[in-house]
Design an enzyme around this catalytic site. Sequence first.
Site, PDB file in Angstrom:
ATOM      1  N   CYS A 145       3.326  -3.938 -14.292  1.00 35.03           N
ATOM      2  CA  CYS A 145       2.582  -4.067 -15.426  1.00 35.03           C
ATOM      3  C   CYS A 145       2.166  -5.799 -15.650  1.00 35.03           C
ATOM      4  O   CYS A 145       2.655  -6.765 -14.825  1.00 35.03           O
ATOM      5  CB  CYS A 145       3.579  -4.150 -16.440  1.00 35.03           C
ATOM      6  SG  CYS A 145       4.366  -2.503 -16.297  1.00 35.03           S
ATOM      7  N   ARG A 157      -2.880  -5.491 -10.664  1.00 37.26           N
ATOM      8  CA  ARG A 157      -1.462  -5.272 -10.078  1.00 37.26           C
ATOM      9  C   ARG A 157      -1.261  -3.628 -10.805  1.00 37.26           C
ATOM     10  O   ARG A 157      -0.426  -3.049 -10.322  1.00 37.26           O
ATOM     11  CB  ARG A 157      -0.874  -6.197 -11.019  1.00 37.26           C
ATOM     12  CG  ARG A 157      -0.228  -7.636 -10.959  1.00 37.26           C
ATOM     13  CD  ARG A 157       0.063  -8.268 -12.165  1.00 37.26           C
ATOM     14  NE  ARG A 157       1.462  -7.696 -12.247  1.00 37.26           N
ATOM     15  CZ  ARG A 157       2.831  -8.410 -12.374  1.00 37.26           C
ATOM     16  NH1 ARG A 157       2.580  -8.981 -11.506  1.00 37.26           N
ATOM     17  NH2 ARG A 157       3.799  -8.217 -12.705  1.00 37.26           N
ATOM     18  N   TRP A 201       2.298  -0.072 -16.445  1.00 37.18           N
ATOM     19  CA  TRP A 201       1.660   1.141 -15.598  1.00 37.18           C
ATOM     20  C   TRP A 201       3.152   2.406 -16.642  1.00 37.18           C
ATOM     21  O   TRP A 201       3.685   1.609 -16.319  1.00 37.18           O
ATOM     22  CB  TRP A 201       1.986   0.862 -14.710  1.00 37.18           C
ATOM     23  CG  TRP A 201       1.830   1.862 -13.642  1.00 37.18           C
ATOM     24  CD1 TRP A 201       2.387   2.430 -13.483  1.00 37.18           C
ATOM     25  CD2 TRP A 201       0.912   1.802 -12.650  1.00 37.18           C
ATOM     26  NE1 TRP A 201       2.324   3.678 -12.064  1.00 37.18           N
ATOM     27  CE2 TRP A 201       1.216   2.672 -11.632  1.00 37.18           C
ATOM     28  CE3 TRP A 201      -0.240   0.676 -11.733  1.00 37.18           C
ATOM     29  CZ2 TRP A 201       0.739   3.584 -10.590  1.00 37.18           C
ATOM     30  CZ3 TRP A 201      -0.857   1.212 -10.986  1.00 37.18           C
ATOM     31  CH2 TRP A 201      -0.535   2.417 -10.204  1.00 37.18           C
ATOM     32  N   ASN A 224       7.812  -6.208 -19.628  1.00 37.51           N
ATOM     33  CA  ASN A 224       8.346  -5.045 -17.732  1.00 37.51           C
ATOM     34  C   ASN A 224       9.368  -5.289 -17.748  1.00 37.51           C
ATOM     35  O   ASN A 224      10.435  -6.134 -17.872  1.00 37.51           O
ATOM     36  CB  ASN A 224       7.277  -6.827 -16.908  1.00 37.51           C
ATOM     37  CG  ASN A 224       5.749  -6.701 -17.199  1.00 37.51           C
ATOM     38  OD1 ASN A 224       5.157  -6.139 -18.124  1.00 37.51           O
ATOM     39  ND2 ASN A 224       5.421  -7.698 -16.850  1.00 37.51           N
ATOM     40  N   GLY A 225       9.669  -4.504 -17.020  1.00 34.18           N
ATOM     41  CA  GLY A 225      10.997  -3.807 -16.339  1.00 34.18           C
ATOM     42  C   GLY A 225      11.746  -2.564 -17.024  1.00 34.18           C
ATOM     43  O   GLY A 225      10.266  -1.806 -17.405  1.00 34.18           O
ATOM     44  N   GLU A 244       2.071   7.460  12.302  1.00 34.95           N
ATOM     45  CA  GLU A 244       1.828   6.431  11.329  1.00 34.95           C
ATOM     46  C   GLU A 244       1.845   4.556  12.719  1.00 34.95           C
ATOM     47  O   GLU A 244       1.054   3.958  11.393  1.00 34.95           O
ATOM     48  CB  GLU A 244       2.918   6.406  10.453  1.00 34.95           C
ATOM     49  CG  GLU A 244       2.763   5.225   9.008  1.00 34.95           C
ATOM     50  CD  GLU A 244       1.415   5.200   8.717  1.00 34.95           C
ATOM     51  OE1 GLU A 244       0.885   4.683   7.795  1.00 34.95           O
ATOM     52  OE2 GLU A 244       0.622   6.314   9.124  1.00 34.95           O
ATOM     53  N   LYS A 281      -1.696   2.392  12.308  1.00 37.34           N
ATOM     54  CA  LYS A 281      -1.446   0.567  12.199  1.00 37.34           C
ATOM     55  C   LYS A 281      -1.835   0.005  12.793  1.00 37.34           C
ATOM     56  O   LYS A 281      -2.926  -1.282  12.731  1.00 37.34           O
ATOM     57  CB  LYS A 281       0.334   0.504  11.377  1.00 37.34           C
ATOM     58  CG  LYS A 281       0.230   1.395  10.048  1.00 37.34           C
ATOM     59  CD  LYS A 281      -0.062   1.069   8.948  1.00 37.34           C
ATOM     60  CE  LYS A 281      -0.922   1.327   7.650  1.00 37.34           C
ATOM     61  NZ  LYS A 281      -1.775   2.502   8.569  1.00 37.34           N
ATOM     62  N   GLU A 299      -5.637   0.020  12.894  1.00 40.86           N
ATOM     63  CA  GLU A 299      -6.338  -0.590  12.329  1.00 40.86           C
ATOM     64  C   GLU A 299      -6.467  -2.087  12.119  1.00 40.86           C
ATOM     65  O   GLU A 299      -7.116  -2.998  12.092  1.00 40.86           O
ATOM     66  CB  GLU A 299      -5.577  -0.113  11.176  1.00 40.86           C
ATOM     67  CG  GLU A 299      -5.342   1.443  10.509  1.00 40.86           C
ATOM     68  CD  GLU A 299      -4.868   1.947   9.290  1.00 40.86           C
ATOM     69  OE1 GLU A 299      -6.127   2.071   8.194  1.00 40.86           O
ATOM     70  OE2 GLU A 299      -4.162   1.309   9.016  1.00 40.86           O
ATOM     71  N   HIS A 312       3.386  16.800  29.093  1.00 47.52           N
ATOM     72  CA  HIS A 312       1.647  17.819  29.723  1.00 47.52           C
ATOM     73  C   HIS A 312       0.732  16.689  29.290  1.00 47.52           C
ATOM     74  O   HIS A 312      -0.238  17.062  28.623  1.00 47.52           O
ATOM     75  CB  HIS A 312       2.017  18.175  27.347  1.00 47.52           C
ATOM     76  CG  HIS A 312       3.094  19.181  27.919  1.00 47.52           C
ATOM     77  ND1 HIS A 312       2.898  20.321  28.205  1.00 47.52           N
ATOM     78  CD2 HIS A 312       4.773  19.020  27.553  1.00 47.52           C
ATOM     79  CE1 HIS A 312       4.051  21.409  28.155  1.00 47.52           C
ATOM     80  NE2 HIS A 312       5.147  20.641  27.744  1.00 47.52           N
ATOM     81  N   LYS A 340     -10.453   1.571   1.485  1.00 53.99           N
ATOM     82  CA  LYS A 340      -9.221   1.253   1.070  1.00 53.99           C
ATOM     83  C   LYS A 340      -9.877   2.905   0.229  1.00 53.99           C
ATOM     84  O   LYS A 340      -8.223   2.932   1.050  1.00 53.99           O
ATOM     85  CB  LYS A 340      -9.510   0.111  -0.565  1.00 53.99           C
ATOM     86  CG  LYS A 340      -7.311  -0.073  -0.643  1.00 53.99           C
ATOM     87  CD  LYS A 340      -6.413   0.721  -0.197  1.00 53.99           C
ATOM     88  CE  LYS A 340      -4.987   0.793  -0.451  1.00 53.99           C
ATOM     89  NZ  LYS A 340      -4.123   0.570   0.900  1.00 53.99           N
TER      90      LYS A 340
END
Length: 607
Positions: free
Chosen positions: A2, A27, A73, A99-100, A480, A484, A487, A503, A602
């Site tokens: 937030c 954010r 958020w 916030n929080g 993954e 990375k 990328e 194999h 993105k």
Amino acid sequence: MCGIIGYIGKEQALPLLMEGLRRESYRGYDSSGVVVFGLEPVCVKAVGKLESLEQKVTDIYPKGTIGLGHSRWATHGGVTEANAHPHADCKQNIFLVHNGIIENYQVLKEKLKAKGHTFLSETDTEVLPHLVEHFFQGNLEEAVRKALQYVRGSYGIAVIAKEDPGKIVAARVSSPLVFSVNGSGGFVASDPSALISHSNKMVFLDDGEIAVIKESTFEVFDLQRNLKKKEVTELEWTLEEAQKGGYEHFMLKEIMEQPESIENSIRGRILAEEGRARLGGLAEVEKSLREVQGLNIIACGTSLNAGLVGEYMLEEYAGIPVDVDFASEFRYRKPIIDKDTASLFISQSGETADTLASLKEVKEKGGLALGIVNAVGSSITRETDAGVYNHAGPEIGVASTKAFTSQLAVLSLLTLLLGRQRQLSLVMGQRIAKEIARVPELVSQILSKASSVEALAQKYKGFENFLYIGRKYNYPVALEGALKLKEISYVHAEGYGAGEMKHGPIALIDENFPTIAICPSDSVYEKMISNIQEIKARNGKVIAIATEGDEGIKSIADDVFYIPKTLEMLTPLLSVIPLQLFAYYMGVLRGYDVDKPRNLAKSVTVE
């Protein structure tokens, strides 16, 4: 996630508040609002993009030289104008942004209701202006100080009061706040990026401190009224650097944010004593989920790898057969969709074209469609029957990091939810729930050793080929990790199930083809050791990701990075962290822009 912005001075507050909210919009948020004090307070809120709020305030244009703004958020309560900030007390005297998380808000709310206070939202935040109102006797900072002594949890707040004008009171515990008093007036924000266009001289509040910010002066004290001497910090950041929070790249910032992002993904969703999870976004379909006999997980890229981990979790602990499909393939075959099978769509952006097309195919055939999405209000969230938000916050770097671990966290909660509906015992449910709650701290421990991963990247930066291997839960992590590295550093890397080495892939192994072996102390540990020995017998170099205390692996691996011990199903949340760091440092050392890797976007919104 937030954003907070506040202003007091001689200028009209509204344009400055809106500029600050725009600066903080990276954010992530799902609603926003402002309050401006003129002859009377004017508070305006809107759901959705900031443009919705801009349109509203353009029509009204509240005038005044003091005000607050906030982008929210959603956590406690849905995405509604009533739940958006700022929140006010009963008298419309005190306005507050926050916030929080206020952990004891329910207790405070009941006590305040008993004293006649009326609440208009579902949020934890709204207790704060009412609590300040309870102690208000003309001095705002004293009322805030007294109120905060009853609050448990995390907060960054900014408060103004019509009956005590000429000041903004700000306070924090575990939620950042920064302020600046300069020639333009007094500003407060949750992020330096909101202020740096006005001044690079800022004061950062520490936990337990309260600031009184006026047009040209400020003072800071603690909850016991002790005055604090604060250093004014002169930042040498550009606006983009301010948004990066001092990190060299967004990718590194987002890797380092994972203790917080995972915590946000699980907060309020774990019922540890009951050994189960509460996922509000699935409440309407819980009865249907009890009857589901199978699950399709459909995704692309990193989200697909998260789904593969989820397959192991759900089959082992919920007893549900799971199929995982590339969305790009699912949409072109003729999948069998029936009332006994649910489909789960995973996407960071919620706009992935292939995933969205597959979702529409499932809906066309009458299937139950669920989602795990980070972006609030995105297309996939609107199209699914029900779903779960990650609450991981915005991810700017193209290569997904914190979104992946937040997806794993949500999948572990989904496993608890479905498992307890079926075969999962209370005792095992409790054990899993308590271990999920420990994950953010365990991730912090790994991140504290990032320099060790950087040293590994320095040692191996000259190699052009890597093999990543794992078994069971960590087979998808091998995929993954390899993704990375490809990328970010443009190094050729392949992820394989370690049992597949003989194999074919073992033909590639020599002294110039290193292997990263994910080898925690789990049910397939001995099998992994055998695979590592096969590689060493062919002069291959091995970097092992192992569990703390495993000294024996040092005798066969060239390098070892240790992760803390946890339940086998949760090891991917830990084992992927050093792989993310390794890819990041490899990319940086090889001279590439890791935030914007070539040829990639993105959000893949076209086929």
